[in-house]
Design an enzyme around this catalytic site. Structure first.
Site, mmCIF file in Angstrom:
data_model
loop_
_atom_site.group_PDB
_atom_site.id
_atom_site.type_symbol
_atom_site.label_atom_id
_atom_site.label_comp_id
_atom_site.label_asym_id
_atom_site.label_seq_id
_atom_site.Cartn_x
_atom_site.Cartn_y
_atom_site.Cartn_z
ATOM 1 N N HIS A 75 -16.488 -7.874 4.631
ATOM 2 C CA HIS A 75 -15.848 -8.345 5.868
ATOM 3 C C HIS A 75 -16.182 -7.401 7.012
ATOM 4 C CE1 HIS A 75 -12.423 -10.901 3.924
ATOM 5 N NE2 HIS A 75 -13.606 -11.157 3.415
ATOM 6 N N TYR A 204 -3.661 -10.495 10.099
ATOM 7 C CA TYR A 204 -2.396 -9.763 10.189
ATOM 8 C C TYR A 204 -1.595 -10.406 11.305
ATOM 9 C CZ TYR A 204 -4.287 -5.956 7.299
ATOM 10 O OH TYR A 204 -4.807 -5.207 6.276
ATOM 11 N N PRO A 296 1.471 -0.813 2.090
ATOM 12 C CA PRO A 296 0.157 -1.442 1.922
ATOM 13 C C PRO A 296 -0.478 -1.980 3.208
ATOM 14 C CG PRO A 296 1.886 -2.822 0.990
ATOM 15 C CD PRO A 296 2.535 -1.547 1.400
ATOM 16 N N LYS A 300 -4.590 1.438 2.128
ATOM 17 C CA LYS A 300 -5.128 2.780 1.889
ATOM 18 C C LYS A 300 -4.863 3.350 0.486
ATOM 19 C CE LYS A 300 -7.142 3.531 5.738
ATOM 20 N NZ LYS A 300 -8.122 2.461 5.551
ATOM 21 N N TYR A 388 -9.404 1.752 9.639
ATOM 22 C CA TYR A 388 -9.315 0.655 8.668
ATOM 23 C C TYR A 388 -10.517 0.662 7.723
ATOM 24 C CZ TYR A 388 -7.835 -3.835 6.829
ATOM 25 O OH TYR A 388 -7.391 -4.826 5.993
HETATM 26 C C1 LIG Z 1 1.321 -5.231 -4.290
HETATM 27 C C2 LIG Z 1 0.426 -4.077 -3.978
HETATM 28 C C3 LIG Z 1 -0.633 -4.247 -3.076
HETATM 29 C C4 LIG Z 1 -1.467 -3.188 -2.766
HETATM 30 N N1 LIG Z 1 -2.502 -3.386 -1.895
HETATM 31 C C5 LIG Z 1 -3.359 -2.370 -1.634
HETATM 32 C C6 LIG Z 1 -4.522 -2.572 -0.810
HETATM 33 O O1 LIG Z 1 -4.774 -3.668 -0.291
HETATM 34 N N2 LIG Z 1 -5.379 -1.539 -0.636
HETATM 35 C C7 LIG Z 1 -5.145 -0.306 -1.207
HETATM 36 O O2 LIG Z 1 -5.976 0.607 -1.021
HETATM 37 N N3 LIG Z 1 -4.049 -0.077 -1.996
HETATM 38 C C8 LIG Z 1 -3.164 -1.075 -2.233
HETATM 39 N N4 LIG Z 1 -2.091 -0.875 -3.077
HETATM 40 C C9 LIG Z 1 -1.896 0.443 -3.680
HETATM 41 C C10 LIG Z 1 -2.795 0.666 -4.904
HETATM 42 O O3 LIG Z 1 -2.654 -0.407 -5.810
HETATM 43 C C11 LIG Z 1 -2.450 1.993 -5.558
HETATM 44 O O4 LIG Z 1 -2.503 2.989 -4.575
HETATM 45 C C12 LIG Z 1 -3.387 2.332 -6.717
HETATM 46 O O5 LIG Z 1 -3.067 1.557 -7.840
HETATM 47 C C13 LIG Z 1 -3.313 3.817 -7.079
HETATM 48 O O6 LIG Z 1 -4.084 4.065 -8.235
HETATM 49 P P1 LIG Z 1 -3.634 5.178 -9.274
HETATM 50 O O7 LIG Z 1 -4.701 5.205 -10.312
HETATM 51 O O8 LIG Z 1 -3.300 6.416 -8.547
HETATM 52 O O9 LIG Z 1 -2.257 4.670 -9.871
HETATM 53 P P2 LIG Z 1 -1.945 3.387 -10.772
HETATM 54 O O10 LIG Z 1 -2.854 2.267 -10.427
HETATM 55 O O11 LIG Z 1 -0.479 3.176 -10.667
HETATM 56 O O12 LIG Z 1 -2.320 3.855 -12.230
HETATM 57 C C14 LIG Z 1 -1.504 4.749 -12.967
HETATM 58 C C15 LIG Z 1 -1.710 4.488 -14.458
HETATM 59 O O13 LIG Z 1 -0.938 5.409 -15.200
HETATM 60 C C16 LIG Z 1 -0.301 4.729 -16.260
HETATM 61 N N5 LIG Z 1 0.875 5.516 -16.658
HETATM 62 C C17 LIG Z 1 2.094 5.567 -16.060
HETATM 63 N N6 LIG Z 1 2.897 6.393 -16.721
HETATM 64 C C18 LIG Z 1 2.175 6.900 -17.734
HETATM 65 C C19 LIG Z 1 2.467 7.843 -18.792
HETATM 66 N N7 LIG Z 1 3.687 8.397 -18.916
HETATM 67 N N8 LIG Z 1 1.492 8.135 -19.669
HETATM 68 C C20 LIG Z 1 0.246 7.566 -19.566
HETATM 69 N N9 LIG Z 1 -0.059 6.674 -18.608
HETATM 70 C C21 LIG Z 1 0.877 6.350 -17.708
HETATM 71 C C22 LIG Z 1 0.024 3.375 -15.670
HETATM 72 O O14 LIG Z 1 0.222 2.391 -16.677
HETATM 73 C C23 LIG Z 1 -1.248 3.102 -14.860
HETATM 74 O O15 LIG Z 1 -2.237 2.468 -15.631
HETATM 75 C C24 LIG Z 1 -1.233 -1.919 -3.390
HETATM 76 C C25 LIG Z 1 -0.187 -1.743 -4.302
HETATM 77 C C26 LIG Z 1 0.645 -2.797 -4.587
HETATM 78 C C27 LIG Z 1 1.780 -2.584 -5.579
#
Ligand SMILES: Cc1cc2nc3c(=O)[nH]c(=O)nc-3n(C[C@H](O)[C@H](O)[C@H](O)COP(=O)(O)OP(=O)(O)OC[C@H]3O[C@@H](n4cnc5c(N)ncnc54)[C@H](O)[C@@H]3O)c2cc1C
Length: 400
Positions: A75, A204, A296, A300, A388
């Site tokens: 995009h 948006y 969200p 980011k 962005y």
């Molecule tokens: C509805 C929604 C929309 C979003 N939209 C956007 C977007 O458009 N753009 C964007 O950049 N971000 C967006 N985000 C945010 C983005 O999804 C998160 O920032 C991202 O998932 C972060 O990745 P992570 O690997 O740090 O954490 P997570 O994806 O949360 O991964 C953490 C992992 O650790 C595991 N875990 C938890 N506890 C334990 C434990 N005790 N032992 C072992 N494993 C464990 C979990 O099961 C998971 O698999 C959105 C989030 C949501 C909820």
């Protein structure tokens, strides 16, 4: 108890943990990823979908971008809609050629899981009772159970990539960390529907009934969000009511309508900003949502997780390669600078686009003036577009 040995023990198979493991592998550093959920669960968890230019470049450069290049939707702009009119922000032109790519987070996760397993990496899904120990010293340990058997991973470092509700951050002694938090008085009700998106680019919309976002996951899957109460009861929102409300909030003088289709998923996400400082304690390094979350609106969260583990992988590579601790010591400061820039941008987008209850309408008028500025003053539009599409990985003043 079975003990496994590795260099870096990683908690969490989300984008942060998996990409960290992949980047370490490319540097010849072994790791083991421990995850509470099943492989199917993490590969189907529907969350983010907007990848910054730098995230796309990193995934491509590290050899996991083959499907992303084929299926990702590039995009070059977004639309800001207010007063029932759309205004396009041409990010490509404003940033000198940068773009975002719409590619679902769970597809990134699938690509990373595939790459790790193909390359002989170890991801231990379905672990329970996960706990971390001795990370103040040189020999951290991770304990967990799998299929009823207690196990332990002995490692040099722990990557705390277990998301906002994980165990790593709370395992750090009280008083060693400082938390900064802002809770917004609203949430997002999000749907995924089998319907052709009504726009090629994200919209948006600032509307007097509340904010709405039109996004997509593919050319035939619509993703849409409505501002709602943080504790909104989903039972009060049958599909028909959601579509009607979306149509109202996206309405234009030209009679814009969404394409409707079966709703596959529905959920309410509260909106919150949260930062942990520092992002390290001893040999435990927090990355991604384990250390910070953003509302969200700025898209980011996933991108910050990627930026964190890029630095962490480099720092660990320097340590194993030359024994230098310098980058490991700088890890938290380098990450937090970007995190706070992203917090600011996400807060700004959130406060410009959402409806705030109460008052005499001052805030709404102020928002419209701000949107007027962003859509007519080039310097303001450039600021939005630069943030962005994503700040450069090395911010001004930093050379790694
Ligand atoms: C509805 C929604 C929309 C979003 N939209 C956007 C977007 O458009 N753009 C964007 O950049 N971000 C967006 N985000 C945010 C983005 O999804 C998160 O920032 C991202 O998932 C972060 O990745 P992570 O690997 O740090 O954490 P997570 O994806 O949360 O991964 C953490 C992992 O650790 C595991 N875990 C938890 N506890 C334990 C434990 N005790 N032992 C072992 N494993 C464990 C979990 O099961 C998971 O698999 C959105 C989030 C949501 C909820």
């Amino acid at each position: 108890m079975a003990t496994l040995h590795t260099k870096v023990g990683i908690i969490g198979a989300g984008p942060a943990g998996l990409l960290l493991s992949h980047l370490l592998h490319l540097e010849g550093i072994e790791s083991i990823v421990i995850e509470v959920q099943t492989r199917q669960y993490v590969e189907e968890r529907n969350r983010a979908g907007v990848l910054e230019q730098g995230t796309v470049d990193l995934l491509n450069a590290s050899g996991v971008g083959e499907r992303l290049r084929r299926e990702g939707l590039i995009h070059h702009g977004i639309e800001l809609r207010f007063n029932r009119q759309g205004h396009r922000i041409d990010m490509h032109e404003l940033t000198g050629g940068r773009a975002i790519t719409v590619y679902a987070q769970h597809e990134v996760v699938k690509d990373l899981v595939h790459a790790r397993l193909r390359d002989g990496g170890q991801i231990l899904f379905e672990a329970s009772q996960v706990s971390i120990h001795d990370f103040e010293g040189d020999s951290p340990r991770i304990r967990f159970e799998r299929h009823g058997e207690p196990s332990e991973v002995a490692c040099d470092f722990i990557g705390g990539c277990d998301g906002f509700h994980g165990i790593c951050r709370p395992s750090i002694p009280a008083g060693a960390l400082r938390f900064y938090e802002k809770t917004y008085p609203f949430g997002w009700l999000g749907i995924t529907a089998e319907a052709v998106p009504a726009s090629h680019e994200l919209i948006y919309s600032n509307h007097e009934r509340g904010f709405a976002l039109l996004s997509m996951r593919s050319p035939i899957i619509t993703r849409a969000y409505l501002q709602c109460r943080p504790d909104e009861d989903l039972a009060a929102w049958p599909d028909e009511r959601i579509w009607e409300e979306l149509d109202r909030r996206f309405e234009t003088c030209g009679g814009f309508r969404l394409n409707r289709g079966p709703v596959d998923q529905k959920g309410v996400t509260p909106m919150r900003s949260f930062v942990t400082e520092p992002m390290q304690y001893g040999r435990l390094f927090l990355a991604g949502d384990a250390a910070h979350i953003v509302p969200p609106t700025g898209a980011k969260g996933l991108n910050l997780a990627v930026a964190d583990v890029r630095i962490l992988a480099r720092a660990l590579s320097a340590w194993y390669g030359t024994g230098s601790e310098q980058l490991l010591k700088q890890y938290s400061d380098i990450c937090l600078r970007r995190v706070w820039r992203a917090q600011h941008f996400s807060w700004w987008m959130t406060s410009m686009l959402h409806r705030f209850e109460g008052g005499d309408g001052f805030d709404h008028r102020r928002q419209l003036a701000e949107l007027d500025q962003v859509t007519t003053l080039r310097a303001a539009a450039v600021t939005l577009a630069e943030n962005y599409t994503g700040l450069p990985f090395d911010l001004p003043g930093e050379t790694l």
